[in-house]
Write an enzyme that holds these catalytic residues in place. Structure first.
Site, PDB file in Angstrom:
ATOM      1  N   GLY A 224       0.831  -1.203   0.000  1.00 47.84           N
ATOM      2  CA  GLY A 224       0.000   0.000   0.000  1.00 47.84           C
ATOM      3  C   GLY A 224       0.864   1.250   0.000  1.00 47.84           C
ATOM      4  O   GLY A 224       1.602   1.498   0.951  1.00 47.84           O
TER       5      GLY A 224
ATOM      6  N   ALA B 154      -8.113  13.407  11.357  1.00 45.59           N
ATOM      7  CA  ALA B 154      -8.464  13.821  12.724  1.00 45.59           C
ATOM      8  C   ALA B 154      -9.144  15.191  12.729  1.00 45.59           C
ATOM      9  O   ALA B 154     -10.162  15.389  13.400  1.00 45.59           O
ATOM     10  CB  ALA B 154      -7.200  13.863  13.580  1.00 45.59           C
TER      11      ALA B 154
ATOM     12  N   HIS C 298      10.353  37.214   4.927  1.00 46.05           N
ATOM     13  CA  HIS C 298      11.529  36.687   4.238  1.00 46.05           C
ATOM     14  C   HIS C 298      12.628  36.403   5.255  1.00 46.05           C
ATOM     15  O   HIS C 298      12.836  37.212   6.144  1.00 46.05           O
ATOM     16  CB  HIS C 298      12.030  37.694   3.203  1.00 46.05           C
ATOM     17  CG  HIS C 298      13.298  37.267   2.527  1.00 46.05           C
ATOM     18  ND1 HIS C 298      13.307  36.317   1.532  1.00 46.05           N
ATOM     19  CD2 HIS C 298      14.586  37.632   2.747  1.00 46.05           C
ATOM     20  CE1 HIS C 298      14.555  36.118   1.147  1.00 46.05           C
ATOM     21  NE2 HIS C 298      15.349  36.908   1.866  1.00 46.05           N
TER      22      HIS C 298
ATOM     23  N   GLU D  52       2.324  -0.818  -4.546  1.00 44.64           N
ATOM     24  CA  GLU D  52       1.069  -0.061  -4.635  1.00 44.64           C
ATOM     25  C   GLU D  52       0.226  -0.567  -5.810  1.00 44.64           C
ATOM     26  O   GLU D  52       0.733  -0.764  -6.902  1.00 44.64           O
ATOM     27  CB  GLU D  52       1.389   1.442  -4.789  1.00 44.64           C
ATOM     28  CG  GLU D  52       0.235   2.317  -5.257  1.00 44.64           C
ATOM     29  CD  GLU D  52      -1.017   2.249  -4.372  1.00 44.64           C
ATOM     30  OE1 GLU D  52      -0.894   2.189  -3.149  1.00 44.64           O
ATOM     31  OE2 GLU D  52      -2.131   2.231  -4.953  1.00 44.64           O
TER      32      GLU D  52
HETATM   33  P1  NAD Z   1      -4.990   4.798   1.894  1.00 45.48           P
HETATM   34  O1  NAD Z   1      -6.347   4.599   1.368  1.00 45.48           O
HETATM   35  O2  NAD Z   1      -4.410   6.180   1.967  1.00 45.48           O
HETATM   36  O3  NAD Z   1      -3.946   3.928   1.034  1.00 45.48           O
HETATM   37  C1  NAD Z   1      -4.061   2.523   0.855  1.00 45.48           C
HETATM   38  C2  NAD Z   1      -3.319   2.172  -0.417  1.00 45.48           C
HETATM   39  O4  NAD Z   1      -3.261   0.755  -0.530  1.00 45.48           O
HETATM   40  C3  NAD Z   1      -4.008   2.705  -1.660  1.00 45.48           C
HETATM   41  O5  NAD Z   1      -3.099   3.505  -2.372  1.00 45.48           O
HETATM   42  C4  NAD Z   1      -4.415   1.436  -2.397  1.00 45.48           C
HETATM   43  O6  NAD Z   1      -4.371   1.583  -3.793  1.00 45.48           O
HETATM   44  C5  NAD Z   1      -3.388   0.421  -1.895  1.00 45.48           C
HETATM   45  N1  NAD Z   1      -3.794  -0.990  -2.038  1.00 45.48           N
HETATM   46  C6  NAD Z   1      -5.016  -1.513  -1.772  1.00 45.48           C
HETATM   47  N2  NAD Z   1      -5.007  -2.848  -2.057  1.00 45.48           N
HETATM   48  C7  NAD Z   1      -3.770  -3.176  -2.491  1.00 45.48           C
HETATM   49  C8  NAD Z   1      -3.142  -4.386  -2.954  1.00 45.48           C
HETATM   50  N3  NAD Z   1      -3.794  -5.550  -3.026  1.00 45.48           N
HETATM   51  N4  NAD Z   1      -1.840  -4.351  -3.327  1.00 45.48           N
HETATM   52  C9  NAD Z   1      -1.167  -3.162  -3.273  1.00 45.48           C
HETATM   53  N5  NAD Z   1      -1.712  -1.996  -2.854  1.00 45.48           N
HETATM   54  C10 NAD Z   1      -2.992  -1.992  -2.471  1.00 45.48           C
HETATM   55  O7  NAD Z   1      -4.955   4.080   3.322  1.00 45.48           O
HETATM   56  P2  NAD Z   1      -3.878   4.120   4.489  1.00 45.48           P
HETATM   57  O8  NAD Z   1      -2.571   4.626   4.007  1.00 45.48           O
HETATM   58  O9  NAD Z   1      -3.942   2.772   5.115  1.00 45.48           O
HETATM   59  O10 NAD Z   1      -4.508   5.200   5.479  1.00 45.48           O
HETATM   60  C11 NAD Z   1      -5.806   4.974   6.038  1.00 45.48           C
HETATM   61  C12 NAD Z   1      -6.503   6.278   6.333  1.00 45.48           C
HETATM   62  O11 NAD Z   1      -5.864   6.975   7.391  1.00 45.48           O
HETATM   63  C13 NAD Z   1      -6.538   7.189   5.127  1.00 45.48           C
HETATM   64  O12 NAD Z   1      -7.849   7.682   4.937  1.00 45.48           O
HETATM   65  C14 NAD Z   1      -5.617   8.300   5.504  1.00 45.48           C
HETATM   66  O13 NAD Z   1      -6.031   9.553   4.966  1.00 45.48           O
HETATM   67  C15 NAD Z   1      -5.628   8.315   7.016  1.00 45.48           C
HETATM   68  N6  NAD Z   1      -4.324   8.745   7.483  1.00 45.48           N
HETATM   69  C16 NAD Z   1      -4.008  10.054   7.378  1.00 45.48           C
HETATM   70  C17 NAD Z   1      -2.753  10.490   7.750  1.00 45.48           C
HETATM   71  C18 NAD Z   1      -2.389  11.927   7.613  1.00 45.48           C
HETATM   72  O14 NAD Z   1      -3.270  12.761   7.460  1.00 45.48           O
HETATM   73  N7  NAD Z   1      -1.107  12.296   7.616  1.00 45.48           N
HETATM   74  C19 NAD Z   1      -1.803   9.582   8.190  1.00 45.48           C
HETATM   75  C20 NAD Z   1      -2.163   8.257   8.269  1.00 45.48           C
HETATM   76  C21 NAD Z   1      -3.427   7.846   7.908  1.00 45.48           C
END
Ligand code: NAD
Length: 443
Positions: free
Chosen positions: A173, A309, A428, A196
């Site tokens: 992912g 959040a 700046h 990914e």
């Molecule tokens: P995400 O949805 O951001 O990413 C998951 C990824 O996994 C996607 O790009 C998807 O295409 C990929 N994927 C799915 N199935 C797959 C497979 N079989 N093989 C390879 N890749 C695959 O989810 P996340 O990164 O787990 O985050 C979860 C949630 O938590 C999100 O909504 C995110 O916005 C939130 N989050 C936010 C922050 C932040 O704001 N900084 C930080 C962490 C998490």
């Protein structure tokens, strides 16, 4: 039976902030939590990862020490995971105490709820009721339904991983969580491979920004395989099999992390009350109310609208009846190396919507502060409606991208034009001048 004005289930950012606000408005509030105050954000998400990011940042600074003139030769950092995790735990504990203080006027109940009806729940054999019930139970890591999925670590587990710095790591992912952990562990010296499914990492982000970030990560030694569907995990070698361009391939590492999204957490009994669901999330209207109920609301990850959040916190205010919250403008950031951030529409979305738009760009390599920081890698892109000059979106990759996006989010939220940015004097030397430069690039 305990009666309150508001009953809130879940003490994450959606739940505890709403409880504090409701008390400030003179309401009586019961807040029920089965785990620890702070929810995913504080205990297993935003704050713990930012602690890890700081350790990663220190490791990278050490590695640059010779170039910066503060060491005779490049320093190889030695990462102590036990200390990294212990510091993270100290920060989390301190913030948890702060939340407990904030919740002084709230009736906090520890235990797991079972919904009896839309305004009543049972906890530890006691019954609690309120005319307004707000569900803020968050989400948990999703797991792929593939052979060997149980061998993969989740982000929750990785944040308490004190064993050692793995020599190599496969991250399934390339979304927000995957890319943040890839950046952190690469800085710790781990050989990281990200697999990914989509053709680009960070699918919801502007593809030019995501591509630029992918190139930066590659330069840092991270292998990124896109357009690949993971089909199995095997042990004891920790081999991940995936399909890419019609071929079955595999890669092995010392550990595997699964970061393929998160699923809403649904409290017991709620499934019998809520009629409409979308991909496991409670469907709500724009006031965060569950359609067909008198006073049942759902905020944060559990409604699946925006798993952030700060979105949960804002939705909580909306559930309390605030009408001045602009849920249409929610900035988001990825704490990668370098960071990236976005607000509003991507260039692809503007094009697909047939909008008449203009794009202005600036590069961090032309920004004095970025060069002084030894962080020349980065780009700011601002998208503006060509007729109204209102900002449609802003996308940043580069140092402190998460902080500098806020200026544009505020301008967008206030429905000001791009001229509000160019008319403002920017201090700046600051990274915010990169925002000004991109705004000025729009004629
Ligand atoms: P995400 O949805 O951001 O990413 C998951 C990824 O996994 C996607 O790009 C998807 O295409 C990929 N994927 C799915 N199935 C797959 C497979 N079989 N093989 C390879 N890749 C695959 O989810 P996340 O990164 O787990 O985050 C979860 C949630 O938590 C999100 O909504 C995110 O916005 C939130 N989050 C936010 C922050 C932040 O704001 N900084 C930080 C962490 C998490």
């Amino acid at each position: 039976m305990t009666k309150s004005d508001v009953l809130i289930i879940g003490a994450g950012p959606g739940g505890y902030n709403t409880a504090v606000e409701a008390v400030a408005e003179g309401l009586s509030v019961t807040l029920i939590e089965r785990g620890e105050l702070g929810g995913t954000c504080l205990n297993r998400g935003c704050i713990p990862t930012k602690c890890f990011c700081r350790s990663a940042d220190a490791a990278l600074t050490l590695a640059d020490a010779a170039q910066l003139g503060v060491a005779p030769e490049p320093v190889t950092p030695s990462v102590n995971m036990e200390r990294v995790v212990a510091r993270k735990d100290e920060v989390v504990a301190q913030l948890r105490e702060g939340i407990a203080m904030l919740l002084k006027g709230v009736n906090v109940v520890l235990g797991e709820v079972r919904f009896v009806d839309e305004s009543t729940v049972e906890v530890n054999g006691e019954t609690y009721t309120a005319p307004k019930v707000i569900v803020a139970t968050g989400s948990r890591p999703a797991m792929l339904d593939i052979p060997g999925a149980e061998y993969a670590l989740t982000s929750d587990r990785l944040l308490s991983w004190t064993d050692f710095v793995p020599e190599s790591l496969i991250i399934i992912g390339g979304g927000v969580i995957g890319i943040e952990f890839a950046s952190i562990f690469a800085a710790f010296g781990t050989k990281v491979t990200v697999i990914e499914y989509c053709k680009e990492i960070l699918p919801p982000f502007d593809s030019e920004i995501a591509k630029r970030l992918r190139m930066s990560l590659k330069r840092r030694g991270i292998d990124i395989i896109t357009g690949a569907r993971v089909t199995a995990i095997d042990t004891p070698e920790w081999t991940v099999t995936y399909e890419c361009k019609g071929k079955t391939q595999s890669v092995s590492a010392a550990a595997v992390v699964m970061a393929v999204g998160r699923r809403p957490v649904v409290p017991d009994g709620l499934d019998k009350i809520v009629k409409e669901w979308h991909r496991g999330a409670v469907v709500v209207d724009d006031s965060m109310k569950v359609p067909g109920t008198e006073g049942l609301y759902a905020v944060g990850d559990v409604n699946g609208r925006c798993m952030l959040a700060h979105a949960a916190e804002a939705q909580g205010l909306v559930a309390l009846g605030h009408t001045d919250v602009n849920l249409g403008v929610i900035p988001s950031a990825v704490f990668s190396v370098p960071e990236c951030s976005m607000v509003g529409m991507t260039e692809e979305q503007c094009r697909e919507s047939g909008l008449n738009f203009k794009a202005g760009k600036s590069f961090m390599r032309a920004n004095g502060k970025a060069l002084a920081m030894n962080e020349p890698d980065g780009l700011v892109k601002i998208l503006v409606d060509a007729d109204s000059r209102l900002i449609l979106g802003c996308h940043v990759v580069g140092a402190h991208a998460a902080d500098i996006i806020q200026e544009v989010a505020t301008v967008m939220s206030a429905s000001l034009t791009i001229d509000a940015v160019t008319a403002s004097i920017h201090a700046h030397p600051t990274l915010s001048e990169a925002i000004l430069a991109a705004a000025k690039a729009i004629s």
